[in-house]
Scaffold this motif. Sequence first.
Motif: not given
Length: 119
Positions: A82, A99, A103, A107
């Motif tokens: 990411i 992070r 992420k 998604e």
Amino acid sequence: MIPTPEHNERMAKMTFASVYPHYVAKVEKKDRTKEELHEVITWLTGFDDEKIQTLIDEKVTFEQFFAHAKLHPNAEMITGTICGYKIQEIANPLTKQVRYLDKLVDELAKGKKMEKILR
């Protein structure tokens, strides 16, 4: 890429309130909902909708945000890249947690099924 100490400090001092509207815009642009975003945040942090709003209103930093969070036991299963960083290679715990959230939002925006996102 390995985050520098300066990068880690910048992440710690960034407010959740400054990033949250970008999360909402990102997921809504891809026909996902704010409710789904909150489901992802709740899964990772344990915060309910009311607590999320309080943290936004209080303009807490990510350092404060994650200090109050109860990370999901499966958070370490969040892997991948990411923003050019491999999550599993990030040594700084706070940067890694930020992070993780990035992420999960990514998604969600990419259309992954919720059961896949919420490992």
